[in-house]
Design a protein around this motif. Structure first.
Motif, short mmCIF file in Angstrom:
data_model
loop_
_atom_site.label_atom_id
_atom_site.label_comp_id
_atom_site.label_asym_id
_atom_site.label_seq_id
_atom_site.Cartn_x
_atom_site.Cartn_y
_atom_site.Cartn_z
N GLY A 99 -2.70 142.94 10.52
CA GLY A 99 -1.84 142.95 11.69
C GLY A 99 -2.41 142.18 12.86
N ALA A 100 -3.72 142.01 12.90
CA ALA A 100 -4.36 141.28 13.99
C ALA A 100 -4.69 139.84 13.60
CB ALA A 100 -5.65 142.00 14.41
N LEU A 101 -4.39 139.46 12.37
CA LEU A 101 -4.74 138.13 11.86
C LEU A 101 -3.49 137.35 11.49
CD1 LEU A 101 -7.55 139.28 9.41
CD2 LEU A 101 -7.84 138.42 11.74
N ARG A 102 -3.63 136.05 11.39
CA ARG A 102 -2.56 135.17 10.92
C ARG A 102 -3.12 134.33 9.78
NH1 ARG A 102 1.66 133.61 15.23
NH2 ARG A 102 1.44 135.34 16.69
N PRO A 103 -3.29 134.93 8.62
CA PRO A 103 -3.90 134.19 7.51
C PRO A 103 -2.93 133.19 6.89
CG PRO A 103 -3.23 136.33 6.77
CD PRO A 103 -2.97 136.30 8.26
N ASP A 104 -3.48 132.13 6.35
CA ASP A 104 -2.73 131.14 5.59
C ASP A 104 -3.34 131.15 4.19
OD1 ASP A 104 -1.64 128.90 4.36
OD2 ASP A 104 -1.63 127.73 6.20
N LEU A 116 -3.75 138.58 -2.74
CA LEU A 116 -4.00 139.32 -1.50
C LEU A 116 -3.09 140.54 -1.48
CD1 LEU A 116 -5.25 139.49 1.39
CD2 LEU A 116 -3.27 138.16 2.16
N CYS A 117 -3.66 141.73 -1.42
CA CYS A 117 -2.90 142.97 -1.36
C CYS A 117 -3.22 143.67 -0.05
CB CYS A 117 -3.26 143.89 -2.52
SG CYS A 117 -2.87 143.17 -4.12
N VAL A 118 -2.19 144.12 0.67
CA VAL A 118 -2.37 144.70 1.99
C VAL A 118 -1.57 145.98 2.12
CG1 VAL A 118 -2.02 144.28 4.45
CG2 VAL A 118 -2.70 142.40 2.98
N GLY A 119 -2.20 147.03 2.63
CA GLY A 119 -1.50 148.27 2.95
C GLY A 119 -0.79 148.13 4.27
N GLY A 159 3.43 148.08 2.01
CA GLY A 159 2.50 146.96 2.13
C GLY A 159 3.11 145.72 1.52
N PHE A 160 2.25 144.73 1.27
CA PHE A 160 2.74 143.53 0.61
C PHE A 160 1.64 142.93 -0.26
CE2 PHE A 160 1.03 141.89 4.60
CZ PHE A 160 0.32 140.77 4.19
N MET A 161 2.06 142.02 -1.14
CA MET A 161 1.14 141.36 -2.04
C MET A 161 1.49 139.89 -2.11
SD MET A 161 0.26 142.19 -6.04
CE MET A 161 1.92 142.09 -6.63
N HIS A 162 0.48 139.04 -2.05
CA HIS A 162 0.65 137.60 -2.23
C HIS A 162 -0.06 137.21 -3.52
CE1 HIS A 162 0.09 133.28 -1.74
NE2 HIS A 162 -1.17 133.50 -2.03
N ILE A 163 0.60 136.43 -4.35
CA ILE A 163 -0.01 135.89 -5.57
C ILE A 163 0.29 134.40 -5.58
CG2 ILE A 163 -0.05 135.92 -8.09
CD1 ILE A 163 0.93 138.78 -7.96
N SER A 164 -0.75 133.58 -5.81
CA SER A 164 -0.54 132.13 -5.83
C SER A 164 0.37 131.75 -6.99
CB SER A 164 -1.87 131.39 -5.96
OG SER A 164 -2.44 131.62 -7.22
N LYS A 165 1.13 130.68 -6.83
CA LYS A 165 2.04 130.22 -7.87
C LYS A 165 1.30 129.88 -9.15
CE LYS A 165 5.66 128.68 -4.83
NZ LYS A 165 6.55 127.62 -4.40
N GLU A 166 0.05 129.43 -9.01
CA GLU A 166 -0.75 129.07 -10.19
C GLU A 166 -1.04 130.30 -11.06
OE1 GLU A 166 -1.02 126.12 -7.12
OE2 GLU A 166 -1.69 128.20 -7.02
#
Length: 94
Positions: free
Chosen positions: A2-7, A16-19, A32-39
């Motif tokens: 919440g305090a960061l702006r990651p790319d 990347l998994c975040v509560g 929460g959310f989860m990011h998974i690279s397309k690769e």
């Protein structure tokens, strides 16, 4: 988060998994959310399969359920990040 702006793409992050509580100021426990690279996305398979991580059939769900020839044990699994969604409610972003 919440305090960061990651790319994630620029930083080379594959997963990347975040509560959603605490810094995100979210009152709902378990969000929460989860990011998974397309690769990696295509090669990863979820363990539990269910309606929330299934791809809607071409005939739509209303045509799928009454079909006596459907395979209820192997629904068409989503090709997007939705294939990891198996909670009670909500849907992953596509």
């Amino acid at each position: 988060m919440g305090a960061l702006r990651p790319d994630a793409a620029k930083g080379g992050v594959d997963v990347l998994c975040v509560g959603g509580e605490k810094w995100m100021l979210n009152p709902h426990v378990g969000s929460g959310f989860m990011h998974i690279s397309k690769e990696l996305l295509e090669g990863l398979n979820p363990a539990p399969y269910g309606i929330l991580n299934s791809e809607e059939p071409g005939s739509g769900w209303s045509g799928y359920w009454p079909d006596p020839d459907k395979d209820v044990w192997s629904p068409p699994v989503s090709k997007s990040v939705s294939k990891f969604e198996w909670g009670r409610e909500g849907h992953a972003s596509q």
